[in-house]
Design an enzyme around this catalytic site. Structure first.
Site, PDB file in Angstrom:
ATOM      1  N   HIS A 127       0.810  -1.189  -0.089  1.00  0.00           N
ATOM      2  CA  HIS A 127       0.047  -0.065  -0.006  1.00  0.00           C
ATOM      3  C   HIS A 127       0.708   1.340   0.017  1.00  0.00           C
ATOM      4  O   HIS A 127       0.247   2.434   0.285  1.00  0.00           O
ATOM      5  CB  HIS A 127      -1.046   0.095   1.109  1.00  0.00           C
ATOM      6  N   GLY A 178      -0.010  -2.533  -6.118  1.00  0.00           N
ATOM      7  CA  GLY A 178      -1.139  -3.717  -5.747  1.00  0.00           C
ATOM      8  C   GLY A 178      -2.540  -3.263  -5.442  1.00  0.00           C
ATOM      9  O   GLY A 178      -3.616  -3.938  -5.753  1.00  0.00           O
ATOM     10  N   HIS A 179      -2.715  -1.892  -4.992  1.00  0.00           N
ATOM     11  CA  HIS A 179      -3.760  -1.263  -4.768  1.00  0.00           C
ATOM     12  C   HIS A 179      -4.015   0.056  -5.504  1.00  0.00           C
ATOM     13  O   HIS A 179      -3.252   0.949  -5.024  1.00  0.00           O
ATOM     14  CB  HIS A 179      -4.153  -0.928  -3.145  1.00  0.00           C
ATOM     15  N   HIS A 257     -10.871  -7.273  -6.242  1.00  0.00           N
ATOM     16  CA  HIS A 257     -10.950  -6.590  -5.083  1.00  0.00           C
ATOM     17  C   HIS A 257     -11.684  -5.333  -5.698  1.00  0.00           C
ATOM     18  O   HIS A 257     -11.085  -4.640  -6.659  1.00  0.00           O
ATOM     19  CB  HIS A 257      -9.818  -6.265  -4.512  1.00  0.00           C
ATOM     20  N   GLU A 309     -13.298  -9.375  -0.518  1.00  0.00           N
ATOM     21  CA  GLU A 309     -13.703  -8.157  -0.922  1.00  0.00           C
ATOM     22  C   GLU A 309     -13.791  -8.036  -2.438  1.00  0.00           C
ATOM     23  O   GLU A 309     -13.709  -6.898  -2.964  1.00  0.00           O
ATOM     24  CB  GLU A 309     -13.141  -7.157  -0.349  1.00  0.00           C
ATOM     25  N   CYS A 408     -10.857   2.393   6.432  1.00  0.00           N
ATOM     26  CA  CYS A 408     -11.081   3.091   5.021  1.00  0.00           C
ATOM     27  C   CYS A 408     -12.196   3.725   4.621  1.00  0.00           C
ATOM     28  O   CYS A 408     -12.497   4.753   3.926  1.00  0.00           O
ATOM     29  CB  CYS A 408     -10.669   1.840   3.920  1.00  0.00           C
ATOM     30  N   CYS A 409     -13.612   3.111   5.181  1.00  0.00           N
ATOM     31  CA  CYS A 409     -14.782   3.571   4.698  1.00  0.00           C
ATOM     32  C   CYS A 409     -15.206   4.908   5.420  1.00  0.00           C
ATOM     33  O   CYS A 409     -15.683   5.655   4.700  1.00  0.00           O
ATOM     34  CB  CYS A 409     -15.764   2.467   4.957  1.00  0.00           C
TER      35      CYS A 409
HETATM   36  O1  FUB Z   1      -6.659  -2.143   1.497  1.00  0.00           O
HETATM   37  C1  FUB Z   1      -6.834  -0.708   1.712  1.00  0.00           C
HETATM   38  C2  FUB Z   1      -8.415  -0.715   1.932  1.00  0.00           C
HETATM   39  O2  FUB Z   1      -8.941  -1.612   2.962  1.00  0.00           O
HETATM   40  C3  FUB Z   1      -9.564  -1.145   0.747  1.00  0.00           C
HETATM   41  O3  FUB Z   1      -9.486  -0.209  -0.112  1.00  0.00           O
HETATM   42  C4  FUB Z   1     -10.361  -1.729   1.483  1.00  0.00           C
HETATM   43  O4  FUB Z   1     -10.981  -2.579   0.376  1.00  0.00           O
HETATM   44  C5  FUB Z   1      -9.820  -2.432   2.510  1.00  0.00           C
HETATM   45  O5  FUB Z   1      -9.394  -3.670   2.136  1.00  0.00           O
HETATM   46 ZN    ZN Z   2     -13.745   0.861   3.077  1.00  0.00          ZN
END
Ligand code: FUB
Ligand code: ZN
Length: 650
Positions: A127, A178-179, A257, A309, A408-409
């Protein structure tokens, strides 16, 4: 390419019966609360880089992103309202972040304090580029909305350093995140700075992704004792979890994901926009179509399984087990908004509306400080509790929490709500689009002249919309109003004169081209009856069921309003819905009442061969976005559909 431009939050003031209260809570409760949580959990202090090797104070690989999202939310709030206290807090956080920057420009708490030797060694899981992306987005927003340059300067230095590490040139790393997230952030940074190398790096990341051999395999080879941070279960089949299973240009379906996916697709759309590359637009169109045809909940949720996810097979949209992460719906809004800019097609705005009014609005409690991470379409609280007990987890992602370890949300909701003004209108030299019906005033420059639209409505509970046009001198221009996909009958008047819609609706918009004079008045009246929605047979978990919808809102049943066993309720033929005004805690709303049947199970045994009898019951439905505010309760979106339109006799 004919493209639209965003309308900045600063130019839009919202005064709306549905939204104003929510936005005030976002500013007055959610954002200050999230600051406290970032402080309390150490996310802000982590930038002081004083980790002493013990578990206490140890930062985490995603933490920087939460602070970034929080700062971005603050920036949008400050665009609309001054708030000295909040601005001071944000400035102080920016000072701490700036002081954490390394001499080479690097800026990441975890890989400075905890594992400095492992910088950029595990892009698959670690990340680093994702966190950089969120800091970049925050810095761009802070500069654009406050005019302050400090954060942006710091971040440009970081981005310059990243550009010196990654890229096609000899000696640079050929990897990618990766993200995904950095890609769309670099496009934002390019737009604000005009510096082309940021766009070039975003393009490079997109073009490299999925080429064989996949970069992540090279990482594993390079480090002998490579242990992924995330369990290797995500990688058993291929790299679809990270959308690296194929080169991006060959991808046709939404995979892996869901949040990663939609951040990536948003960036591809951004690059299509900037480079006018039509083949990238085709990639996005195919993927977006795959989502709406196969992979989205009726509530606008995506990424249906908690296993990684991720997106799963077509039509696999379970209800109780729904993952439907809040961030994934937010990412879908980002992707759809970009697709709208490229196509001016109302389907994209329709999906934004579906996600926004159902999953996203419902993911935060009325209190403004409890958040769903996962958004189920069916609830059975006893089962959740039982599962928790035996899964050894601290909490369930499907029960609102005040915070999460991976949080994160919550800040993602805060930044989306704070930027709501930018989703209502969009602009081009030729047309001004009204996308979301939210009472607001916008001022836009057309041919050097100010045009103000003053929109009033009680949407989403009422389909009447009034738009007054204000111009200093008459102006020849086009105003386009969206006719939402849910609307089957609408009427339009200008200055009291009815206009036939049959020839002026294009791609879901009423196109009004004329010489506008001051105080011209547009009235759009969209019928908003209660309707029942059914699902394609591939949505196996909705087979034989129907969901209640009124306008953009999906409704649900809650145990607290209805007797036990909601799954036994049957919507009868000729059902009559009655819309009743009411309140859930402080929120004014509309309930839907109807008479239905319920299975009467008279046998005392678990199974029986007796004929099934039905009894009459009164049923009350509430908007899905208001669920779970009064108590833990059974909840159901898809209800047995007993309308007997088929002749079932053999
Ligand atoms: O990996 C970072 C955040 O955490 C992602 O965007 C969410 O889906 C959760 O996995
Ligand atoms: Zn989230």
């Amino acid at each position: 390419m004919n493209k639209l431009q965003p309308v900045y939050i600063k130019n839009v003031s919202i005064k709306d019966s549905f939204w104003s209260g929510r936005l005030d809570i976002n500013q007055d409760v959610t954002i200050p609360y999230q600051y406290q949580m970032c402080r309390k959990t150490g996310r802000i202090d982590a930038f002081k880089l004083d980790w002493n090797g013990t578990a206490a104070k140890k930062t985490h690989i995603f933490w920087d992103s939460d602070v970034g999202k929080w700062l971005e939310a603050v920036a949008y709030v400050l665009a609309c309202k001054s708030d000295n206290l909040l601005e001071k807090k944000a400035d102080a956080v920016i000072d701490i972040i700036a002081a954490a920057q390394q001499t080479d420009g690097y800026l990441n708490t975890y890989f400075t304090s905890v594992e400095p030797e492992n910088r950029w060694t595990n892009l698959r899981d670690n990340h680093e580029l994702y966190c950089a992306g969120h800091l970049i987005e925050a810095a761009v927003a802070y500069f654009e909305n406050t005019g302050k340059e400090k954060f942006l300067k710091v971040i440009c230095r970081y981005a310059d350093y990243i550009c010196s590490v990654f890229g096609p040139e000899k000696g640079k790393l050929k990897g990618y995140a990766g993200h995904p997230e950095i890609e769309l952030a670099l496009v934002k940074l390019y737009r604000v700075s005009g510096c082309k190398k940021y766009l070039s790096l975003a393009v490079y990341f997109i073009e490299q992704r999925g080429n064989k051999p996949v970069w992540f395999e090279k990482e594993i080879e390079a480090v002998q004792d490579f242990t992924g941070t995330i369990s290797d279960k995500h990688y058993t089949a291929d790299y679809s979890y990270n959308q690296a299973h194929l080169p991006v240009r060959l991808q046709k379906t939404a995979e892996g994901h869901a949040v990663r996916a939609c951040y990536l697709y948003s960036a591809i759309a951004d690059i299509a926009y900037e480079t006018e590359d039509k083949s990238l637009l085709t990639v996005c169109t195919n993927i977006w179509n795959d989502i709406v045809s196969n992979k989205v909940y009726v509530t606008g949720g995506i990424g249906s399984t908690d296993y990684s996810e991720r997106f799963t097979i077509d039509g696999d949209l379970p209800n109780y087990e729904a993952f439907s992460e809040t961030c994934a719906s937010i990412a879908l809004v980002f992707f759809s908004q970009r697709m709208f800019y490229l196509t001016m097609d109302s389907r994209y705005a329709d999906l934004i509306e579906r996600a926004l009014y159902n999953t996203i609005c419902g993911s935060v409690g009325i209190d403004g400080k409890s958040f769903f991470y996962a958004n189920a379409l069916e609830e059975w609280p006893e089962k959740r509790k039982y599962q928790l007990k035996y899964q050894g987890k601290k909490y369930s992602h499907s029960v609102r929490q005040q915070w999460y370890d991976t949080s994160c949300c919550p800040p993602n909701i805060a930044r989306l709500f704070a930027s709501l003004g930018s989703y209502i209108y969009s602009n081009s030299p030729y047309m001004l689009f009204v996308n979301l019906y939210i009472s607001s005033k916008v001022t836009i420059k057309v041919d050097g002249q100010d045009v103000t639209l003053n929109l009033k409505t009680k949407y989403p509970y009422d389909g009447r919309v009034s738009v007054k046009v204000e111009v200093a001198v008459p102006l020849n221009h086009t105003i386009a109003l969206r006719i939402p996909g849910w609307c089957s009958r609408a009427e339009l008047k200008i200055n009291g004169r009815k206009i036939s819609l049959s020839k002026i609706v294009k791609k879901g918009y009423v196109i009004l081209k004329r010489m506008w004079v001051n105080y011209d008045h547009i009235e759009l009246n969209m019928d908003m009856p209660v309707v029942l929605v059914t699902a394609h047979p591939k949505v196996v978990q909705a087979a034989g069921k129907a969901a209640i919808q009124k306008g953009p809102l999906i409704y649900c049943l809650e145990g607290i309003d209805n007797s036990r066993f909601l799954n036994d309720i049957v919507i009868p033929e000729g059902v009559v819905f009655k819309v009743v005004k009411g309140k859930i805690i402080s929120q004014k709303t509309q309930f839907i009442h109807f008479n239905a049947y319920k299975r009467l199970y008279s046998s005392g045994s678990l199974y029986s061969t007796c004929d099934v009898k039905l009894k009459k019951v009164k049923v009350k439905a509430i908007p899905y976005y208001l669920r779970a505010n009064r108590s833990d309760s059974e909840m159901l979106v898809w209800i047995n559909d007993g309308r007997t339109k088929y002749n079932t006799k053999l």
